[in-house]
Scaffold this active site. Structure first.
Site, PDB file in Angstrom:
ATOM      1  N   GLY A 185       0.809  -1.218   0.000  1.00 19.01           N
ATOM      2  CA  GLY A 185       0.000   0.000   0.000  1.00 19.01           C
ATOM      3  C   GLY A 185       0.837   1.260   0.000  1.00 19.01           C
ATOM      4  O   GLY A 185       1.996   1.262   0.405  1.00 19.01           O
ATOM      5  N   TYR A 243      44.659  15.132   6.025  1.00 20.29           N
ATOM      6  CA  TYR A 243      44.150  15.161   4.650  1.00 20.29           C
ATOM      7  C   TYR A 243      44.904  16.213   3.863  1.00 20.29           C
ATOM      8  O   TYR A 243      44.958  17.382   4.268  1.00 20.29           O
ATOM      9  CB  TYR A 243      42.653  15.495   4.716  1.00 20.29           C
ATOM     10  CG  TYR A 243      41.924  15.455   3.394  1.00 20.29           C
ATOM     11  CD1 TYR A 243      42.106  14.395   2.504  1.00 20.29           C
ATOM     12  CD2 TYR A 243      41.043  16.474   3.039  1.00 20.29           C
ATOM     13  CE1 TYR A 243      41.425  14.358   1.305  1.00 20.29           C
ATOM     14  CE2 TYR A 243      40.354  16.438   1.841  1.00 20.29           C
ATOM     15  CZ  TYR A 243      40.546  15.380   0.975  1.00 20.29           C
ATOM     16  OH  TYR A 243      39.870  15.346  -0.216  1.00 20.29           O
ATOM     17  N   ARG A 280      -2.587   8.404   3.630  1.00 17.35           N
ATOM     18  CA  ARG A 280      -2.798   9.289   4.771  1.00 17.35           C
ATOM     19  C   ARG A 280      -1.500   9.699   5.462  1.00 17.35           C
ATOM     20  O   ARG A 280      -1.457  10.609   6.269  1.00 17.35           O
ATOM     21  CB  ARG A 280      -3.736   8.612   5.792  1.00 17.35           C
ATOM     22  CG  ARG A 280      -5.183   8.594   5.348  1.00 17.35           C
ATOM     23  CD  ARG A 280      -5.998   7.589   6.144  1.00 17.35           C
ATOM     24  NE  ARG A 280      -5.752   6.210   5.723  1.00 17.35           N
ATOM     25  CZ  ARG A 280      -6.279   5.134   6.299  1.00 17.35           C
ATOM     26  NH1 ARG A 280      -7.060   5.267   7.347  1.00 17.35           N
ATOM     27  NH2 ARG A 280      -6.026   3.929   5.851  1.00 17.35           N
ATOM     28  N   LYS A 318       4.538   3.469   3.128  1.00 18.79           N
ATOM     29  CA  LYS A 318       4.198   3.528   4.556  1.00 18.79           C
ATOM     30  C   LYS A 318       4.983   2.532   5.413  1.00 18.79           C
ATOM     31  O   LYS A 318       5.434   2.871   6.510  1.00 18.79           O
ATOM     32  CB  LYS A 318       2.691   3.285   4.726  1.00 18.79           C
ATOM     33  CG  LYS A 318       2.250   3.204   6.158  1.00 18.79           C
ATOM     34  CD  LYS A 318       0.749   3.228   6.293  1.00 18.79           C
ATOM     35  CE  LYS A 318       0.096   1.987   5.762  1.00 18.79           C
ATOM     36  NZ  LYS A 318      -1.357   1.990   6.088  1.00 18.79           N
ATOM     37  N   ALA A 359      54.819  23.826  21.947  1.00 17.99           N
ATOM     38  CA  ALA A 359      53.515  24.432  21.667  1.00 17.99           C
ATOM     39  C   ALA A 359      53.613  25.267  20.395  1.00 17.99           C
ATOM     40  O   ALA A 359      54.627  25.910  20.130  1.00 17.99           O
ATOM     41  CB  ALA A 359      53.090  25.298  22.844  1.00 17.99           C
ATOM     42  N   ARG A 404      33.729   9.671  15.851  1.00 15.47           N
ATOM     43  CA  ARG A 404      33.263   9.236  14.523  1.00 15.47           C
ATOM     44  C   ARG A 404      33.663   7.782  14.243  1.00 15.47           C
ATOM     45  O   ARG A 404      34.441   7.185  14.983  1.00 15.47           O
ATOM     46  CB  ARG A 404      33.794  10.203  13.475  1.00 15.47           C
ATOM     47  CG  ARG A 404      33.117  11.587  13.606  1.00 15.47           C
ATOM     48  CD  ARG A 404      33.763  12.621  12.720  1.00 15.47           C
ATOM     49  NE  ARG A 404      33.802  12.177  11.335  1.00 15.47           N
ATOM     50  CZ  ARG A 404      34.639  12.677  10.423  1.00 15.47           C
ATOM     51  NH1 ARG A 404      35.503  13.622  10.756  1.00 15.47           N
ATOM     52  NH2 ARG A 404      34.608  12.225   9.189  1.00 15.47           N
ATOM     53  N   ASN A 438     -10.899  -6.070  13.716  1.00 11.47           N
ATOM     54  CA  ASN A 438      -9.972  -6.950  13.013  1.00 11.47           C
ATOM     55  C   ASN A 438      -8.569  -6.376  13.087  1.00 11.47           C
ATOM     56  O   ASN A 438      -8.333  -5.253  12.649  1.00 11.47           O
ATOM     57  CB  ASN A 438     -10.444  -7.043  11.551  1.00 11.47           C
ATOM     58  CG  ASN A 438      -9.413  -7.695  10.644  1.00 11.47           C
ATOM     59  OD1 ASN A 438      -8.570  -8.458  11.108  1.00 11.47           O
ATOM     60  ND2 ASN A 438      -9.498  -7.385   9.350  1.00 11.47           N
ATOM     61  N   ASN A 469      49.674  12.744  26.359  1.00  8.64           N
ATOM     62  CA  ASN A 469      48.952  13.962  26.733  1.00  8.64           C
ATOM     63  C   ASN A 469      48.866  14.911  25.539  1.00  8.64           C
ATOM     64  O   ASN A 469      49.878  15.252  24.930  1.00  8.64           O
ATOM     65  CB  ASN A 469      49.651  14.670  27.889  1.00  8.64           C
ATOM     66  CG  ASN A 469      48.836  15.881  28.319  1.00  8.64           C
ATOM     67  OD1 ASN A 469      47.806  15.744  28.966  1.00  8.64           O
ATOM     68  ND2 ASN A 469      49.279  17.064  27.917  1.00  8.64           N
ATOM     69  N   TYR A 484      41.539  17.738  17.313  1.00 15.38           N
ATOM     70  CA  TYR A 484      41.081  16.797  16.293  1.00 15.38           C
ATOM     71  C   TYR A 484      42.085  15.664  16.144  1.00 15.38           C
ATOM     72  O   TYR A 484      43.248  15.911  15.813  1.00 15.38           O
ATOM     73  CB  TYR A 484      40.889  17.508  14.939  1.00 15.38           C
ATOM     74  CG  TYR A 484      40.557  16.531  13.835  1.00 15.38           C
ATOM     75  CD1 TYR A 484      39.475  15.660  13.949  1.00 15.38           C
ATOM     76  CD2 TYR A 484      41.338  16.449  12.672  1.00 15.38           C
ATOM     77  CE1 TYR A 484      39.183  14.732  12.959  1.00 15.38           C
ATOM     78  CE2 TYR A 484      41.036  15.532  11.674  1.00 15.38           C
ATOM     79  CZ  TYR A 484      39.968  14.675  11.821  1.00 15.38           C
ATOM     80  OH  TYR A 484      39.668  13.762  10.858  1.00 15.38           O
TER      81      TYR A 484
HETATM   82  C1  UD1 Z   1      -7.224  -3.486   6.971  1.00 17.67           C
HETATM   83  C2  UD1 Z   1      -8.435  -4.395   7.111  1.00 17.67           C
HETATM   84  C3  UD1 Z   1      -9.207  -3.980   8.353  1.00 17.67           C
HETATM   85  C4  UD1 Z   1      -8.326  -4.072   9.576  1.00 17.67           C
HETATM   86  C5  UD1 Z   1      -7.045  -3.247   9.358  1.00 17.67           C
HETATM   87  C6  UD1 Z   1      -6.075  -3.545  10.471  1.00 17.67           C
HETATM   88  C7  UD1 Z   1      -9.119  -5.068   4.859  1.00 17.67           C
HETATM   89  C8  UD1 Z   1     -10.078  -4.848   3.763  1.00 17.67           C
HETATM   90  N1  UD1 Z   1      -9.257  -4.298   5.937  1.00 17.67           N
HETATM   91  O1  UD1 Z   1      -7.713  -2.176   6.785  1.00 17.67           O
HETATM   92  O2  UD1 Z   1     -10.318  -4.838   8.519  1.00 17.67           O
HETATM   93  O3  UD1 Z   1      -9.006  -3.621  10.706  1.00 17.67           O
HETATM   94  O4  UD1 Z   1      -6.400  -3.607   8.124  1.00 17.67           O
HETATM   95  O5  UD1 Z   1      -4.965  -2.707  10.402  1.00 17.67           O
HETATM   96  O6  UD1 Z   1      -8.301  -5.920   4.773  1.00 17.67           O
HETATM   97  N2  UD1 Z   1      -1.911  -3.378   1.259  1.00 17.67           N
HETATM   98  C9  UD1 Z   1      -1.360  -3.911   0.137  1.00 17.67           C
HETATM   99  N3  UD1 Z   1      -2.001  -3.771  -1.056  1.00 17.67           N
HETATM  100  C10 UD1 Z   1      -3.184  -3.135  -1.163  1.00 17.67           C
HETATM  101  C11 UD1 Z   1      -3.763  -2.588   0.002  1.00 17.67           C
HETATM  102  C12 UD1 Z   1      -3.104  -2.738   1.202  1.00 17.67           C
HETATM  103  O7  UD1 Z   1      -0.288  -4.503   0.183  1.00 17.67           O
HETATM  104  O8  UD1 Z   1      -3.714  -3.069  -2.286  1.00 17.67           O
HETATM  105  C13 UD1 Z   1      -1.210  -3.541   2.542  1.00 17.67           C
HETATM  106  C14 UD1 Z   1      -0.786  -2.203   3.136  1.00 17.67           C
HETATM  107  O9  UD1 Z   1       0.526  -1.867   2.742  1.00 17.67           O
HETATM  108  C15 UD1 Z   1      -0.876  -2.459   4.628  1.00 17.67           C
HETATM  109  C16 UD1 Z   1      -1.932  -3.548   4.753  1.00 17.67           C
HETATM  110  O10 UD1 Z   1      -2.094  -4.117   3.471  1.00 17.67           O
HETATM  111  O11 UD1 Z   1       0.335  -2.938   5.154  1.00 17.67           O
HETATM  112  C17 UD1 Z   1      -3.254  -3.002   5.248  1.00 17.67           C
HETATM  113  O12 UD1 Z   1      -3.721  -2.070   4.301  1.00 17.67           O
HETATM  114  P1  UD1 Z   1      -4.553  -0.792   4.721  1.00 17.67           P
HETATM  115  O13 UD1 Z   1      -4.922  -0.056   3.511  1.00 17.67           O
HETATM  116  O14 UD1 Z   1      -3.827  -0.053   5.780  1.00 17.67           O
HETATM  117  O15 UD1 Z   1      -5.863  -1.488   5.318  1.00 17.67           O
HETATM  118  P2  UD1 Z   1      -6.833  -0.883   6.379  1.00 17.67           P
HETATM  119  O16 UD1 Z   1      -7.725   0.086   5.719  1.00 17.67           O
HETATM  120  O17 UD1 Z   1      -6.067  -0.418   7.546  1.00 17.67           O
HETATM  121 CA    CA Z   2      -3.888  -0.156   8.089  1.00 16.94          CA
END
Ligand code: UD1
Ligand code: CA
Length: 464
Positions: free
Chosen positions: A12, A390, A16, A23, A426, A336, A173, A380, A369
């Site tokens: 994803g 350098y 947001r 993300k 010195a 460093r 969920n 000392n 340095y």
């Molecule tokens: C999802 C669940 C929701 C649950 C929540 C928990 C679904 C439909 N919903 O919602 O029930 O409460 O997680 O956090 O499953 N991702 C992909 N490909 C995509 C979409 C998402 O890989 O096309 C991955 C995202 O990177 C993320 C995860 O799936 O790591 C969850 O996706 P996100 O869009 O955050 O789902 P939520 O709306 O939070």
């Molecule tokens: Ca999520």
């Protein structure tokens, strides 16, 4: 857990989050969220992992290759969590007959205990699907768990698809599930995009499974933090804060003392010995081991370093280095990479050490340095010494042998060696080696011009 494998959803965009990064690479205590999810799987002994990448997959895959071996399934268009799992079909086909753990790469507080206990429940109940759930006062945007009158699970409804009544449900969920692989493969073929977001929802597999008379139940997680996901910067901040306090709690239990927690951030992998005191504004990043009876901070940053017992680091930044026991460093010191500071060394204010060894009992008290140098025991350094390492093209080393005394404001033009108990005057700019026990002095001889200022400053106005 032999008969298991995992799929981590990391495709994803995280709209947001308003970030250029995917993300799942957003960091909690200096580590991408995805890293925590992988670690929890590994600790639970679920080692065969497929990661679904999508948005900026090259960045996610680059990170993955730096932390382990994974199967990758690319999801070029993000059409929902169900669609993401469809992309891992080949992985699932290879794992027929097993159980697959599906989790989200954006929920980093998941623990190996939760994975293990939910698996146990999955096996004991002979479930086709076990969903990990939690009961929250504010169910926010999480999917709601709808149950029948007899308490069995009916389906999961996404927040955006909820009726007015469903919105009020508190059981949510977590996005973590155990699936029987063969059943999951059947379900994936039956998913549709018939919902308010026009996506393939992984959550629909529950209803499909229930309708084909297979068993689905929930593993209700008592610790509601575990399921928290980060969808926005604010969420990320809150997760970071939770994780920060969790890590500090562990150190409290181990006998570490904190004067205040203000500005204290410690990576979860840090090891700190008992009776060590951590002062405010101290940041301990990844790969740090600190011994017992140390004083760390205030305003200190350590990364990738080993600090032995009874060391004091006051306003120090220390990277990729080792500090031996009973050494005190600071304030305002930069250690460093590739430095090793031996025991009973004193390094004082405004000193920078880089790629150097500093021998036991040596003092580098102020404004100095030390770069690309091998410094012996009981040396000392006067105030304001510079190793001139350098020449604009190449770096060269300085060697300063045991017992040497480097006068204030000495420039050591590398490569150069100061012999054992060697001495520099010195203000000298030392270009040639100084033999053992000898003095090297390289500066213009002082002249006196009598009554010079009487004429020069005649008529000068004084303020007071
Ligand atoms: C999802 C669940 C929701 C649950 C929540 C928990 C679904 C439909 N919903 O919602 O029930 O409460 O997680 O956090 O499953 N991702 C992909 N490909 C995509 C979409 C998402 O890989 O096309 C991955 C995202 O990177 C993320 C995860 O799936 O790591 C969850 O996706 P996100 O869009 O955050 O789902 P939520 O709306 O939070
Ligand atoms: Ca999520």
């Amino acid at each position: 857990m032999n008969n298991t494998c995992a799929i981590i959803l990391a495709g994803g965009k995280g709209t947001r989050m308003k970030s250029k990064k995917p993300k799942v690479l957003s960091e909690i205590l200096f580590k991408p969220m995805l890293g925590y999810v992988i670690e929890a799987c590994n600790k639970a002994n679920v080692n065969d992992i497929c990661v679904v990448t999508g948005f900026k997959y090259e960045l996610v895959e680059e990170y993955l290759s730096s932390v382990g071996d994974f199967s990758i399934a690319r999801q070029l268009e993000q059409k929902g969590t169900g669609h993401a799992v469809m992309m891992a079909k080949d992985f699932l086909l290879k794992n027929k007959g097993k159980d697959v753990l599906v989790l989200c790469g954006d929920a980093p507080l998941i623990t190996h205990e939760c994975i293990e206990n939910s698996y146990k429940s999955h096996i004991e109940n002979k479930n086709a699907i076990t969903v990990v759930t939690a009961c929250l006062e504010d169910a926010g945007n999480y999917g709601r768990i709808c149950r029948n009158d007899d308490d069995t699970i009916k389906k999961i409804v996404e927040r955006k698809d909820c009726t007015e009544e469903e919105v009020l449900i508190k059981e949510i969920n977590s996005g973590v599930y155990w699936f029987n692989v063969d059943n999951l493969l059947d379900c994936l073929d039956k998913l549709t995009t018939n919902n308010s977001q026009g996506e393939y929802y992984l959550t629909d597999t529950l209803e499909i499974t229930i309708n084909s008379n297979k068993k689905v139940s929930a593993f209700v997680c008592e610790d509601t933090d575990i399921i928290l996901g980060a969808n926005s910067r604010k969420d990320l901040f809150e997760l970071n804060e939770k994780m920060r306090l969790k890590v500090i709690d562990k150190h409290f239990e181990n006998g570490v003392e904190f004067i205040s927690l203000d500005g204290v951030y410690i990576s979860p992998d840090a090891k700190i010995g008992c009776d060590t005191v951590i002062y405010p504004n101290t940041i301990i990043k990844e790969n740090v081991v600190i011994g017992e009876d140390c004083k760390i901070g205030p305003s200190t940053l350590i990364q990738d370093s080993v600090i032995d017992d009874r060391v004091s680091l006051n306003q120090v930044q220390c990277y990729k280095s080792k500090v031996h026991h009973d050494t005190d460093i600071g304030p305002f010191v930069h250690i460093r990479p590739n430095s090793e500071i031996d025991h009973h060394v004193h390094i004082g204010d405004f000193v920078e050490v880089k790629n150097s060894f500093v021998g036991a009992g040596t003092g580098i008290s102020h404004l100095t340095y030390v770069g690309d140098s091998d410094v012996g025991k009981n040396v000392n350094f006067g105030c304001g010494v510079v190793t001139v390492n350098y020449d604009g093209v190449n770096k060269h080393r300085c060697t300063i042998k045991d017992g040497a005394f480097i006068g204030c404001n000495t420039n050591l033009i590398a490569p150069v060696t100061i012999g054992e108990n060697g001495y520099t005057g010195a203000g000298s700019t030392i270009t040639d080696d100084v033999p053992d026990e000898a003095l090297g002095i390289a500066r213009a001889k002082q002249q006196i011009k009598k009554d010079f200022s009487t004429k020069k400053l005649a008529g000068r106005r004084k303020k007071v």
